[in-house]
Scaffold this active site. Structure first.
Site, PDB file in Angstrom:
ATOM      1  N   PRO A 114       0.759  -1.128  -0.111  1.00 32.78           N
ATOM      2  CA  PRO A 114      -0.094   0.490  -0.011  1.00 32.78           C
ATOM      3  C   PRO A 114       1.175   1.108   0.180  1.00 32.78           C
ATOM      4  CG  PRO A 114      -0.504  -0.835   2.447  1.00 32.78           C
ATOM      5  CD  PRO A 114       1.043  -1.654   0.783  1.00 32.78           C
ATOM      6  N   GLU A 141       2.782  -8.225   8.719  1.00 33.72           N
ATOM      7  CA  GLU A 141       2.963  -7.070   8.627  1.00 33.72           C
ATOM      8  C   GLU A 141       3.437  -5.983   8.522  1.00 33.72           C
ATOM      9  OE1 GLU A 141       0.235  -6.060  10.893  1.00 33.72           O
ATOM     10  OE2 GLU A 141      -0.279  -8.582  10.929  1.00 33.72           O
ATOM     11  N   ARG A 179      -3.724  -8.950 -19.966  1.00 31.12           N
ATOM     12  CA  ARG A 179      -4.501  -8.589 -20.943  1.00 31.12           C
ATOM     13  C   ARG A 179      -4.291  -7.817 -21.886  1.00 31.12           C
ATOM     14  NH1 ARG A 179      -7.741  -4.471 -20.717  1.00 31.12           N
ATOM     15  NH2 ARG A 179      -9.394  -5.679 -21.728  1.00 31.12           N
ATOM     16  N   ASP A 194     -10.847  -0.178 -25.273  1.00 31.93           N
ATOM     17  CA  ASP A 194     -10.221   0.410 -24.636  1.00 31.93           C
ATOM     18  C   ASP A 194      -8.953   1.369 -24.617  1.00 31.93           C
ATOM     19  OD1 ASP A 194     -11.734  -1.010 -22.777  1.00 31.93           O
ATOM     20  OD2 ASP A 194     -10.213  -2.736 -22.813  1.00 31.93           O
TER      21      ASP A 194
HETATM   22  N1  4HQ Z   1      -1.273  -4.914   1.241  1.00 31.83           N
HETATM   23  N2  4HQ Z   1      -1.767  -3.097  -2.625  1.00 31.83           N
HETATM   24  C1  4HQ Z   1       1.143  -6.477   1.542  1.00 31.83           C
HETATM   25  C2  4HQ Z   1      -2.034  -4.294   0.311  1.00 31.83           C
HETATM   26  C3  4HQ Z   1      -1.433  -3.832  -1.187  1.00 31.83           C
HETATM   27  C4  4HQ Z   1      -2.618  -2.833  -1.600  1.00 31.83           C
HETATM   28  C5  4HQ Z   1      -1.393  -4.704   2.726  1.00 31.83           C
HETATM   29  C6  4HQ Z   1       0.251  -6.084   1.060  1.00 31.83           C
HETATM   30  C7  4HQ Z   1      -1.163  -6.473   3.454  1.00 31.83           C
HETATM   31  C8  4HQ Z   1       1.090  -7.984   3.407  1.00 31.83           C
HETATM   32  N3  4HQ Z   1      -0.476  -4.537  -1.241  1.00 31.83           N
HETATM   33  N4  4HQ Z   1       0.484  -6.424   2.840  1.00 31.83           N
HETATM   34  N5  4HQ Z   1      -3.253  -1.820  -0.703  1.00 31.83           N
HETATM   35  O1  4HQ Z   1      -2.685  -3.765   0.945  1.00 31.83           O
HETATM   36  O2  4HQ Z   1      -0.333  -3.433  -2.545  1.00 31.83           O
END
Ligand code: 4HQ
Length: 288
Positions: A114, A141, A179, A194
């Site tokens: 994230p 985590e 794709r 697209d």
């Molecule tokens: N993760 N976009 C992997 C995500 C995530 C996201 C949370 C990544 C948990 C272990 N990854 N960890 N949003 O939420 O790519």
């Protein structure tokens, strides 16, 4: 071994045709502690068919296969304390090094997180140009920072929310990229479509019946006037984008007719809707 690296696509008549057509096979390696989950998601649909045809060479690797201890441990406690566990660096480095030795040095190593750059269609197009990339799925985590710093070449997010692991994000990337590889989506026109609506939301679609529970299909679509249909679809794509995602209009490719239509739309729009639209970037040069 069903979805493992050892599962190579059988070489058949179509493979030779593909090689003859000079169409490169894209190699993708996915490293995860849930190989069954990832393998299952990549078996059906256009991606699964492309794998069977040998257009996509996707190998799913179990991270635990790259551990060296009896219990196949992939995580450990965080230095400095705190809750949760952290993915150890050694199995991830070993996985990428083994993949590089067996399948060639990848062009990119993607880490799903994230904290990464949010994935866009432009990224998908970029990755679709590569010959080989690896995707690392995190769990727990977090992941040891040395993986991010010295193994991954890109850190990618699928959006501002948290999921339980990198598997679903990795699948999103592989699907969005896969794709776009020539020959994966049989109907090249739908990929073309697209890119025709590039940067805009899609127009509304209808199929039979022409009337359902009193709701009729827009007459233009049943008229057979192809140019009118094309123009209607373009306007509906513009209208939807202006209503729902006005910020997308700033980077969409718009011609003079598009801009005229959008300006006409704004007449009669409530002050609050106007305020929403104002959060988008200012109009490009020549739009007034
Ligand atoms: N993760 N976009 C992997 C995500 C995530 C996201 C949370 C990544 C948990 C272990 N990854 N960890 N949003 O939420 O790519």
């Amino acid at each position: 071994m069903a979805n493992g690296a050892a599962e190579a696509a059988p070489r058949g008549i179509r493979d030779e045709a593909r090689l003859e057509a000079d169409q490169a096979v894209m190699k993708i390696d996915i490293v995860t502690i849930f190989p069954e989950m990832v393998g299952a998601a990549l078996a059906p649909g256009v991606i699964g068919r492309a794998r069977q045809a040998g257009v996509l060479d996707i190998a799913v690797h179990d991270l635990r296969d790259f551990t060296t201890d009896r219990h196949r441990v992939v995580d450990d406690m965080p230095y400095g304390g705190g809750p949760g566990m952290v993915l150890k660096p050694e199995p991830l480095f070993a996985a990428v090094e083994t993949i590089a030795a067996q399948r060639g040095r990848p062009d990119a190593v993607l880490l799903m997180s994230p904290a990464g750059r949010p994935l866009t269609q432009a990224d998908a197009r970029h990755f679709a140009q590569l010959r080989h990339f690896v995707v690392l799925c995190g769990r727990y985590e977090g992941i040891d920072e040395r993986v991010r710093a010295h193994l991954a070449t890109e850190e990618i997010s699928i959006g501002d929310y948290v999921v339980s692991g990198g598997e679903l994000p990795a699948l999103v990337v592989v699907d969005a990229v896969g794709r776009l590889v020539p020959g994966v989506v049989g109907d090249e026109q739908s990929v073309e479509a697209d890119s025709f609506t590039q940067g805009l939301l899609d127009f509304p679609h209808y199929t039979r019946p022409a009337e359902y529970r009193g709701h009729r299909v827009p007459e233009v679509l049943t008229s057979g006037h192809h140019e009118e249909i094309r123009a209607w679809r373009r306007r509906e794509a513009l209208r939807r984008t202006a209503e729902r995602r006005p910020e997308l209009l700033a980077s969409a490719e718009l011609d003079a007719g598009d801009r005229r239509f959008l300006n006409e739309l704004k007449i009669g729009v409530s002050a609050s809707a106007e305020a929403t639209a104002d959060t988008s970037a200012p109009p490009k040069k020549g739009s007034e």
